[in-house]
Design an enzyme around this catalytic site. Structure first.
Site, PDB file in Angstrom:
ATOM      1  CG  ASP A 157      10.907   2.319 -14.042  1.00 14.55           C
ATOM      2  OD1 ASP A 157      12.035   2.297 -13.502  1.00 14.55           O
ATOM      3  OD2 ASP A 157       9.878   2.675 -13.456  1.00 14.55           O
TER       4      ASP A 157
ATOM      5  CE  LYS B 142       1.286  -3.988 -10.182  1.00 14.40           C
ATOM      6  NZ  LYS B 142       2.363  -3.532 -11.113  1.00 14.40           N
TER       7      LYS B 142
ATOM      8  CD  GLU C   1      -2.952   0.995   2.320  1.00 15.23           C
ATOM      9  OE1 GLU C   1      -3.936   1.756   2.303  1.00 15.23           O
ATOM     10  OE2 GLU C   1      -2.776   0.107   3.190  1.00 15.23           O
ATOM     11  N   GLY C   2       0.516   2.184  -0.858  1.00 19.30           N
ATOM     12  CA  GLY C   2       1.196   3.462  -0.907  1.00 19.30           C
ATOM     13  C   GLY C   2       0.235   4.585  -0.582  1.00 19.30           C
TER      14      GLY C   2
ATOM     15  NE  ARG D 254      -5.849   1.137   0.401  1.00 18.34           N
ATOM     16  CZ  ARG D 254      -6.843   2.002   0.247  1.00 18.34           C
ATOM     17  NH1 ARG D 254      -7.623   1.905  -0.813  1.00 18.34           N
ATOM     18  NH2 ARG D 254      -7.054   2.943   1.143  1.00 18.34           N
TER      19      ARG D 254
END
Length: 542
Positions: free
Chosen positions: A400, A292, A268-269, A273
């Site tokens: 990335d 996600k 979780e950010g 989530r």
């Protein structure tokens, strides 16, 4: 027993000898400010001798430095042998004699590698140095892989044998041509101005729309950095095939929300989530999935990035690539991105951190995984390389590549994933340099960082940083360098330091990935060959 006897004899034979590559030579070959010793005070660096050093097409000579540490010179013999593709290169030559004495003062000698330029090939060659002390002798083999390119055929230039005196007709036609050229240039400039004006109007319109729900100071939440990009040099047919609208992809991937069941939060950010859950298909068969999604207070920009980045791998099928399984979008609710999942799979950065007892971002704790060996690290790097090689074959640039965007299972098999939510789940890995754009600054190649030029060579640079992450168990690259200073730091020739317990040949691969010029970096097939050879060498001693 013979191998042990050889190890005992080597120091007595070369106890007073140094053979190494100088700082300037290592910088020229690998872009690294360091010396590379093959023999230091009689001790042989076996790792360095076993590593096949790639020689770019732009470099046509090699330099070695040696010194006899005794009071008298040591006799030597020198030879070079082309192992493969001898039709691509003339026999190597030395600027010193093939027999002589190693001097008592440091001296640099040269090996010339003259390519024929008739075909393009990778030439394997071995430079052999035999040093004798009278009672015994030892031979050192320096292996190189020289890249030779085929010279482009230049069009013939016609030169008239008789000078042509200008006439009035010539002057008239020349003046008419100049006038026509000026008119053409003016027309092109006017068209460019009109196109630029239209572009600015569209940009202002988009900016106004964005600012309707996004404050100017919201750098973290407004990151417009997208991980995947199609190369601009795509053929027209491939470009049209890949230019499908995002909404069409979503329509093809859409699944019913009622078929998704969320069980627990995996990560979780602030705005996103990641859930573990299950998905039941039309035949009621359930499978494990990873979901996600964004939080309720996430902006429309974050929702768009989640969908755009999550759907870019749609339609790609490879055992080393984790592609999206489905998308669920319903009114008044946050979108879901579903990925196939297995109970033994983990985010690779979290896995590496767990290997040294560190947990972040709500990741589950528990006993740390067993220690990783160099053999494990190389095999995992090969898996990531295979996945990236497939993406490039499909005309996809990742932009990335990092441990946070890879998945590893309990058998240490690695898959490349997208970077949807990575900026939110791993905020320390992304920085905003005042341009309202969160980017993985410390994973970007110099040209990608300063000029936003992305290419397969830029992905190779990031792959080198990923290899460094594997060997350091996910330590932060350039932890001591301010993000605003990274570009100047790289431009001055500084690179990541060699990790503890990292073999020299493995670090040489990383350093080769970080060459200043994209043309000097290895291709993915070349890296594949180097790492496979090194992995084979490791398995022989295990």
């Amino acid at each position: 027993m013979k191998w042990l006897i050889l190890l005992l004899l080597v120091p007595s034979c070369l106890a007073h000898l140094n053979v190494y590559l100088s700082v300037a030579e290592v910088m020229r070959l690998l872009g690294l400010t360091a010396e590379l010793f093959y023999v230091r005070d009689g001790q042989i660096n076996v790792y360095a001798l076993n590593f096949v050093v790639p020689v770019p097409a732009t470099i046509n000579e090699l330099h070695f430095t040696w010194q006899s540490l005794t009071r008298k010179p040591l006799p030597y013999t020198l030879s070079a042998e082309v192992k493969s593709n001898s039709e691509a290169m003339h026999p190597p030559t030395f600027n010193i004699s093939n027999e002589g004495y190693v001097p008592t003062e440091p001296q640099t000698w040269r090996v010339d590698l003259p390519c024929m330029r008739t075909i393009a090939a990778e030439v394997d060659l071995t430079i052999s140095l035999n040093v004798s002390t009278g009672s015994s002798s030892t031979t050192l083999h320096f292996r190189r892989k020289k890249i030779c390119l085929k010279e482009a055929i230049r069009p013939a230039v016609r030169v008239d044998s008789v000078p042509h005196a200008p006439t009035s007709a010539d002057i008239f036609y020349a003046g008419s041509g100049c006038a026509g050229g000026i008119i053409l240039i003016a027309a092109i400039a006017a068209a460019a101005c009109r196109a630029r004006a239209r572009k600015l109007r569209r940009a202002r319109s988009d900016e106004q729309d964005a600012h309707a729900f996004l404050p100017d100071s919201s750098c973290k939440s407004a990151a417009s950095y997208t991980s995947y990009r199609r190369p601009t040099s795509l053929p027209a047919v491939a470009a049209e095939e890949r230019a499908r609208d995002l909404q069409q992809r979503i329509a093809e991937l859409t699944i019913q929300r009622c078929r998704v069941r969320l069980r627990s939060v995996a990560m979780e950010g602030t705005f996103g989530r990641v859930y573990r859950g299950t998905y039941a298909d039309e035949e009621a068969r359930e499978q494990e999935v990873l979901v996600k999604t964004v939080a309720e207070h996430a902006s429309q920009v974050q929702v768009s990035l989640l969908l755009q980045e999550g759907c870019m791998l749609y339609g790609l099928h490879h055992e080393r690539v984790l592609s999206v399984l489905g998308v669920s979008i319903e009114d008044q609710t946050a979108p879901f991105l579903l990925y196939p999942w297995d109970a033994g799979w983990r985010n690779m950065k979290l896995f590496l951190l767990a290997c040294r007892g560190v947990t972040i971002g709500g990741a589950p704790g528990g006993a740390p995984p067993p220690p990783l060996t160099t053999q494990h690290v190389v095999r995992m790097a090969l898996h990531a390389l295979d996945g990236l090689l497939y993406l490039h074959s499909q005309h996809v640039l990742h932009k990335d590549i990092a441990a946070r965007n890879c998945i590893v299972d309990e058998n240490l098999r690695v898959m490349i994933a997208d970077n949807a939510l990575s900026r939110d789940l791993f905020p320390a890995d992304y920085h905003c340099l005042g341009d309202n754009e969160n980017r993985p600054i410390k994973w970007l190649a110099l040209e990608a960082l300063t000029k936003r030029q992305f290419s397969p060579a830029a992905d190779v640079w990031a792959l080198g940083v990923l290899l460094w992450e594997l060997t350091t168990l996910a330590h932060q690259p350039y932890a001591e360098v301010d993000p605003f200073e990274v570009a100047a730091y790289l431009r001055d020739g500084y690179r990541l330091q060699q990790p503890a317990n990292c073999p020299d040949e493995l670090f040489a691969v990383m350093a080769y990935c970080w060459a200043m010029s994209p043309d000097d970096r290895p291709t993915l097939p070349q890296l594949q060959i180097f790492l496979r050879d090194f992995h084979t060498q490791l398995t022989r001693f295990v």
